[in-house]
Every structure is written in C-alpha cells, then in structure tokens.
Design an enzyme around this catalytic site. Structure first.
Site: not given
Length: 330
Positions: A31, A167, A237, A276, A278, A291, A293, A297
């Site tokens: 990443e 990612s 992305y 964050r 999810d 999950e 994070n 990002g």
C-alpha cells in the site's frame, strides 16, 4: 458533532505555530503508493492551519532524523503492516515521541482481523462468522478437503481476504465452490493466512471515529457503492469505480445504531484518537462489523475525509486538533 467543535479546538494561532510535526508515509508494504497520497494530503492539511509539518518515509534515515530534531508529534499515514501492526508505534514509544492514534498493543490487535473479530464477538458486537486458515495448514490438510469443510460450515457466498492487510488487496467474493481455490491462492499472495467469512449481503458503510477532546464521536456513516459490487483496490482508488453517499442513505434510527455499534467496536479494541470501522448493514437494518482500521486512508477518495466533510468539519482543523492532543501526551 458540528463545525463549532472543530472551531473551538486550539489548532491555529501561536500554539499551532510552535508545533513541529512529522508525517510518516510510504513504507515498503503493498500500500506504499496509497500511503504517499495520504501523507501528502495530511501534510497539506496541517500546513493549511499553520502547523509546521514535514513528510518522511519509514526508512533507515528516520530514527537518526527524529533523534536530531524530535518532533512534537508524529502522524502515521503508513498503511499496511508498517503503519498498522504496532511495531512502528512501539519504536516511537521507545523514542519518547507521541503520535496520533492508538498505542502499539491496540494496533496489533486491530491489525490481525481474526483476533479483532474474536474480541468483538466477546463484546457482543455482531461480526460475520469466519475461519482463519494459514497457508501451511491449507497445504498439509489437503486443499480440497479443507475447502469442502469451509463451504459446509459457512455456506455460500463467502468473502476471502488476507488476515492482515488493507485496501482490499487480495480480497474476493466467492459465489460458487468452484471459485474458492483461486480466491484462496490470490489471498495467499498477500498474506500467509486467509480469513474466510460468511458473506453478508447489504449496504457497505464506513464510520469514522474521532476524539477531539470530548471523548470518541462517530461521524456520519459513509455509504459505499462500488460499480462492480466489490470494494476492492481498484474500486477504492480509481476515479469513477465507486459512488459514495455522505451521509449513508439509512433511516435515522438505523444510522444511529450503526454509529453506536462503530463506537462500541472502537472502544472494545482499546483504540484512541481516530479509527474507521467498516460494516455491512443487512436487509433488517442490523450492522455487522467487518474490520477496524487504525490508520485510515486520507486520499482524495478515502472515506475518513468524506465523513469529516459530511459532519461539517474542516479536515485541516481536525487533523490539527488530533496532532495537538498527541503532542500534549509528550
């Protein structure tokens, strides 16, 4: 939380001008490119609110540079193992340098998805049923036999993804048993352990948690609608591959439930400053945590900046406030 909370946070004026901040980005993970984009955006955001900041990579020159000119705080914009497995945070602790985000222990826990899911399950937080399978066991026990048992136990469809990683790299939805071997091989290319989850259909949402001084707050959920149905690396992305709705198109009661579940996950894993979460919201309105994070990002297509904007906050002031809190821990 509204714009007032950010405006009252001391991130401008003499206090901010006196701060020296290092933004860490790059690293050697898969990443790296995303991390560099995150780091540059964080750098620009800090400078926009008057914070002196510089961008550095996590390489052999880092520790001598930190020793020669210790920053007031570090922002970890590294993704993948370097920024999320807790090791770098442990080194920063040894150096006595504060950083934005959770400590090394909590970072290690959140980074390992099977371990994090076990903690969430123990805390009564819904997360899809799963099995974690190292490549060695996969080979030793016989791929066909193991995969048959997985399908028998979890059913179809399934979600296959690296036990440690982000990612969307190495992740795949498996809708028929014949596709499972290829998905496992693709996953093992990124991590020696595969996490195989029961696939829960529903709305993909992400909830950003930030703490600007009054305790952790859940920002409005962001709804994720990938064009091909899977929120993989390309969908994350590549412009035009995904549509985001901020806030998510949820009934107010369901949206509040989602935010509370995300806060509970953040707390159960012992996180701080920001994260964050999810989730999938199923057809009944039940959120399932996928999950968490700890180094989200920060790129132009990342979910945390979208959530900050949806909350009516200024991205630079939020990052500045987090930096000020980290510096105060020195």
């Amino acid at each position: 939380m509204g714009a007032t909370a950010a405006e009252e946070t001391p991130v401008s004026g003499p206090a901010a001008a006196d701060l020296h901040v290092v933004v860490l980005a790059g690293g050697l993970s898969y990443e790296r490119d995303v991390s560099l984009r995150s780091g540059r955006r964080v750098l620009d955001a800090l400078r926009s609110v008057g914070v002196e900041a510089e961008l550095r990579d996590a390489d052999v020159a880092l520790l001598p540079a930190l020793a020669a000119d210790p920053p007031h705080a570090v922002v970890i914009a590294l993704h993948g193992a370097t920024g999320e497995d807790g090791s770098l945070r442990g080194v920063l602790d040894l150096c006595g340098i504060p950083y934005v985000g959770c400590d090394a222990r909590a970072s290690r826990l959140a980074w390992d998805k099977p371990s994090a899911k076990a903690v969430l399950r123990e805390a009564g937080i819904a997360t899809p049923d799963w099995v974690a399978l190292p490549h060695d066991r996969f080979s030793e026990l016989g791929a066909v036999a193991v995969l048959d048992r997985i399908v028998d136990r979890l059913g179809l469809p399934l979600m296959v993804k690296p036990a440690q990683g982000g990612s969307g790299l190495g992740a795949a939805v498996v809708r028929d048993a014949g596709s499972l071997p290829a998905a496992m091989v693709g996953c093992f290319a990124y991590d020696p352990t595969a996490l195989v989850e029961r696939y829960v259909p529903g709305m993909d949402v992400a909830v950003t948690i930030i703490d600007l001084g009054d305790g952790p707050q859940a920002l409005p959920p962001v709804e994720i609608v990938p064009r091909n149905g899977v929120y993989d690396y390309a969908a994350r992305y590549t412009a035009g591959r995904t549509t985001w709705h901020t806030p998510a198109r949820l009934d107010p009661e369901v949206a509040e439930t989602v935010r509370q579940v995300a806060l509970a996950a953040h707390t159960a894993l012992g996180l701080r400053d920001l994260s964050r979460v999810d989730l999938i919201v199923d057809s009944t309105g039940q959120p399932h945590v996928l999950e968490v994070n700890v180094s989200p990002g920060m790129t132009e297509t990342s979910l945390l900046p979208l959530a900050v904007q949806a909350a009516g906050l200024d991205f630079g002031r939020v990052i500045g406030a987090l930096v000020a809190r980290a510096a105060a821990r020195r």
